[in-house]
Design a protein around this motif. Structure first.
Motif, mmCIF file in Angstrom:
data_model
loop_
_atom_site.group_PDB
_atom_site.id
_atom_site.type_symbol
_atom_site.label_atom_id
_atom_site.label_comp_id
_atom_site.label_asym_id
_atom_site.label_seq_id
_atom_site.Cartn_x
_atom_site.Cartn_y
_atom_site.Cartn_z
ATOM 1 N N ASN A 1 53.801 44.154 26.011
ATOM 2 C CA ASN A 1 54.068 43.544 27.318
ATOM 3 C C ASN A 1 54.430 42.073 27.169
ATOM 4 O O ASN A 1 55.321 41.564 27.865
ATOM 5 N N GLY B 1 54.954 47.404 32.613
ATOM 6 C CA GLY B 1 54.296 47.095 31.355
ATOM 7 C C GLY B 1 53.531 48.287 30.823
ATOM 8 O O GLY B 1 53.460 49.340 31.459
ATOM 9 N N VAL B 2 52.986 48.089 29.646
ATOM 10 C CA VAL B 2 52.225 49.152 28.990
ATOM 11 C C VAL B 2 50.738 48.833 29.175
ATOM 12 O O VAL B 2 50.274 47.746 28.813
ATOM 13 N N LEU B 3 50.017 49.794 29.741
ATOM 14 C CA LEU B 3 48.584 49.580 29.964
ATOM 15 C C LEU B 3 47.758 50.061 28.775
ATOM 16 O O LEU B 3 46.730 49.492 28.458
ATOM 17 N N SER B 4 48.228 51.125 28.162
ATOM 18 C CA SER B 4 47.514 51.620 26.999
ATOM 19 C C SER B 4 48.516 52.403 26.148
ATOM 20 O O SER B 4 49.465 52.992 26.686
ATOM 21 N N ALA B 5 48.278 52.375 24.858
ATOM 22 C CA ALA B 5 49.228 53.087 24.007
ATOM 23 C C ALA B 5 48.549 53.581 22.746
ATOM 24 O O ALA B 5 47.798 52.847 22.102
ATOM 25 N N SER B 6 48.789 54.827 22.452
ATOM 26 C CA SER B 6 48.421 55.408 21.168
ATOM 27 C C SER B 6 49.401 56.549 20.918
ATOM 28 O O SER B 6 50.256 56.827 21.776
ATOM 29 N N SER B 7 49.282 57.187 19.781
ATOM 30 C CA SER B 7 50.264 58.235 19.476
ATOM 31 C C SER B 7 50.051 59.495 20.311
ATOM 32 O O SER B 7 50.907 60.370 20.340
ATOM 33 N N VAL C 1 56.133 58.102 20.222
ATOM 34 C CA VAL C 1 56.633 56.804 19.744
ATOM 35 C C VAL C 1 57.394 56.165 20.887
ATOM 36 O O VAL C 1 58.156 56.845 21.574
ATOM 37 N N ILE C 2 57.155 54.884 21.092
ATOM 38 C CA ILE C 2 57.976 54.166 22.079
ATOM 39 C C ILE C 2 59.216 53.688 21.327
ATOM 40 O O ILE C 2 59.154 52.742 20.529
ATOM 41 N N ASP C 3 60.333 54.388 21.559
ATOM 42 C CA ASP C 3 61.552 54.061 20.817
ATOM 43 C C ASP C 3 62.061 52.673 21.151
ATOM 44 O O ASP C 3 62.489 51.931 20.266
ATOM 45 N N ALA C 4 62.070 52.365 22.402
ATOM 46 C CA ALA C 4 62.540 51.049 22.812
ATOM 47 C C ALA C 4 61.842 50.683 24.109
ATOM 48 O O ALA C 4 61.588 51.560 24.945
ATOM 49 N N VAL C 5 61.535 49.430 24.251
ATOM 50 C CA VAL C 5 60.905 48.992 25.491
ATOM 51 C C VAL C 5 61.483 47.633 25.867
ATOM 52 O O VAL C 5 61.667 46.770 25.016
ATOM 53 N N GLY C 6 61.856 47.541 27.119
ATOM 54 C CA GLY C 6 62.369 46.285 27.638
ATOM 55 C C GLY C 6 61.469 45.799 28.762
ATOM 56 O O GLY C 6 60.380 46.323 28.963
ATOM 57 N N ARG C 7 61.963 44.833 29.488
ATOM 58 C CA ARG C 7 61.138 44.258 30.546
ATOM 59 C C ARG C 7 60.896 45.265 31.661
ATOM 60 O O ARG C 7 59.873 45.236 32.335
ATOM 61 N N TYR D 1 48.646 47.130 21.814
ATOM 62 C CA TYR D 1 49.793 47.382 22.712
ATOM 63 C C TYR D 1 50.014 46.222 23.675
ATOM 64 O O TYR D 1 51.080 46.130 24.298
ATOM 65 N N THR E 1 58.041 41.852 25.816
ATOM 66 C CA THR E 1 59.042 42.181 26.850
ATOM 67 C C THR E 1 59.084 41.095 27.913
ATOM 68 O O THR E 1 60.136 40.839 28.494
ATOM 69 N N VAL F 1 62.137 45.213 21.929
ATOM 70 C CA VAL F 1 61.187 45.845 21.009
ATOM 71 C C VAL F 1 61.621 47.294 20.826
ATOM 72 O O VAL F 1 61.943 47.983 21.801
ATOM 73 N N LYS F 2 61.663 47.723 19.584
ATOM 74 C CA LYS F 2 62.133 49.084 19.305
ATOM 75 C C LYS F 2 61.180 49.786 18.358
ATOM 76 O O LYS F 2 60.398 49.149 17.645
ATOM 77 N N HIS F 3 61.296 51.093 18.336
ATOM 78 C CA HIS F 3 60.600 51.959 17.373
ATOM 79 C C HIS F 3 59.115 51.612 17.240
ATOM 80 O O HIS F 3 58.645 51.259 16.165
ATOM 81 N N ILE F 4 58.427 51.701 18.338
ATOM 82 C CA ILE F 4 56.989 51.394 18.346
ATOM 83 C C ILE F 4 56.238 52.661 17.922
ATOM 84 O O ILE F 4 56.258 53.670 18.629
ATOM 85 N N SER F 5 55.645 52.595 16.759
ATOM 86 C CA SER F 5 54.838 53.726 16.283
ATOM 87 C C SER F 5 53.373 53.380 16.514
ATOM 88 O O SER F 5 52.894 52.338 16.059
ATOM 89 N N LEU F 6 52.689 54.264 17.218
ATOM 90 C CA LEU F 6 51.295 53.995 17.597
ATOM 91 C C LEU F 6 50.402 54.760 16.628
ATOM 92 O O LEU F 6 50.169 55.946 16.787
ATOM 93 N N ASN G 1 44.260 53.145 17.688
ATOM 94 C CA ASN G 1 43.958 52.206 18.761
ATOM 95 C C ASN G 1 43.987 50.759 18.306
ATOM 96 O O ASN G 1 44.025 49.845 19.128
#
Lengths: 383, 92
Positions: free
Chosen positions: A30, B42-48, B68-74, A26, A33, A39-44, A47
């Motif tokens: 950052n 910002g993103v510090l941690s991410a999982s489903s 799901v993060i559909d979209a992320v900007g600044r 992940y 951005t 950035v779009k459609h982020i599938s997690l 880990n």
């Protein structure tokens, strides 16, 4: 402006879906951005695995970040409007064929492929021949057709036409026209004219207002006999001519006969239907299905055209629908209807008269009717 | 710090929405399956099942399923999935 170009570049370039592997993937979000990369459609997924979508044109900017974060990427799918046509790079003939087809359509649409004269009572065959003579024919260039000149030529050539219209729709030319309505023949009131019998009959009333009576009340007259003469005698040798005027009524007889079938056939639809499609290219028929035979003995055929306006070219998709039916016969006695019908026919043909009496003879399959009428049988004819 | 207090006071005095302040984040949740976060860092941690966003003074922790993060900007982000809880944590 720079931002606008960047957006346009991203729009045209399409997008790419990538899979990012490594520890804490992940972190790349950052970083992306931070570089103003959408950035779009982020599938997690886990880990150590995520997938995301970024613009294709920003993919090279991703490489340094991967080295920095010790991540690996795998491109899953590239998408974009223009990317759909990339397969043409491997099939140049297809591209050439598409261009040739587009050019052919453009070129062919500059010609006339169908000329139609909408029937309206004139001699359409003669009009079609004249149109061909004037250059309006299949294969003629549309730019060479002067609508005003053709309209004028048609009206000059065919005096029965009062108006002509030429409508060009794609490669089809439709010609319509209106017939001239002839002016009624009017005999001037001061012009010598006599009154004649238009039918056979016995005169029951003859009131002469102007002119000299040629027959008497009760006289039997034949068609064409003079009833009132325009020539009026006076003195020994004197005479002058007038426009005859009289009220004439005569007894007339008609004999009408009608026949009817002894049995009537009715259609009974079985519910079975078959549809056939074929392409009509010019005058040629191209069947789109195998076996064009009709499996029914009795059927209704309904034909309609689809794709009639496609590119203005003479290519039509024609659909034929066949509906099966059987025939059912029933005995019928329609003599009453025939009698009524005969009476109606006679009533509508009497311009200025009425039916006085009638008699009906029924025999065999037919009906014979005798009518006695009182009607005006006079007709004024100029001398 | 003092500058942010002045800005905050000015916004209150002018009846402006506090979301215009530079250090304030705005969180919008739609039907427990869609979330919009504005003004994050910002993103510090991410999982489903667990996503943490960095905001100015705190963190926003999202717990759910199939997120799901559909979209992320600044500064903004869209998250979709089955949200179960949203919690806020103080940054150390």
């Amino acid at each position: 402006m720079k931002d606008l170009f960047l957006r346009l570049k991203r729009l045209l370039g399409g997008s790419v879906r990538i899979e990012v592997r490594g520890d804490d993937p992940y972190r790349i979000i950052n970083a992306l951005t931070g570089l103003f990369i959408p950035v779009k459609h982020i599938s997690l997924h886990s880990n150590t695995l995520l997938s995301l979508v970024i613009p294709s044109c920003d993919l090279p900017r991703l490489r340094p970040l991967l080295r920095k974060f010790h991540l690996r990427i795998h491109i899953l799918k590239k998408r974009g409007f223009f990317r759909r046509f990339f397969f043409l790079r491997e099939r140049p003939v297809l591209l050439v064929g598409a261009v040739v087809l587009a050019l052919a359509i453009e070129l062919l649409s500059g010609f006339v492929w169908s000329v139609e004269v909408v029937p309206n009572g004139a001699n359409d065959r003669m009009i079609s021949a004249k149109l061909t003579e004037l250059g309006v024919r299949t294969g003629a260039r549309k730019s060479s057709i002067s609508e005003d000149r053709i309209k004028a030529s048609l009206i000059l050539e065919f005096p029965e036409l009062t108006w002509a219209g030429i409508f060009t729709e794609g490669s089809r030319i439709t010609v319509t026209y209106e017939l001239r309505t002839p002016a009624p023949e009017i005999i001037p009131p001061d012009f010598p004219a006599s009154i004649y019998a238009s039918k056979n009959g016995v005169i029951t009333r003859l009131d002469v207002f102007r002119g000299a009576a040629a027959v008497e009340r009760g006289s039997t007259v034949l068609r064409g006999d003079k009833l009132v003469s325009s020539e009026v005698l006076f003195g020994e040798n004197g005479r002058f001519f007038v426009h005859a005027l009289a009220a004439v009524e005569a007894r007339t007889w008609y004999e009408l006969e009608g026949f009817a079938a002894s049995e009537l056939l009715y259609k009974e639809y079985t519910g079975s239907e078959t549809t056939r499609f074929y392409l009509q290219v010019g005058k040629k028929r191209l069947n789109l299905e195998k076996g064009t035979g009709i499996p029914y003995t009795f059927y209704d055929k309904i034909t309609y055209t689809k794709l009639e306006r496609s590119n203005g070219l003479p290519i039509y998709l024609v659909c034929e629908k066949y509906r099966e039916y059987t025939l059912r016969s029933e005995p019928a006695d329609r003599r009453d209807f025939i009698a009524l019908g005969l009476t109606d026919i006679l009533t509508s043909s009497l311009s200025n008269g009425r039916i006085v009496s009638s008699r009906t003879d029924v025999g065999g399959k037919g009906v014979k009717m005798y009518f006695e009428c009182l009607e005006d049988i006079s007709v004024t004819v100029a001398e | 710090m003092a500058f942010s207090k002045i800005l905050s006071s000015a916004a209150r005095a002018l009846s402006l929405p506090p979301s215009i302040l530079p250090q304030s984040s705005e969180l919008t949740v739609l039907n427990a399956n869609r979330l919009y976060l504005d003004n994050h860092r910002g993103v510090l941690s991410a999982s489903s099942v667990y996503i943490v966003f960095d905001c100015a003074k705190y963190t926003v922790e999202l717990i759910g399923k199939n997120m799901v993060i559909d979209a992320v900007g600044r500064s903004s982000a869209f998250v979709s999935g089955e949200l179960e809880s949203i919690s806020f944590g103080r940054k150390r």
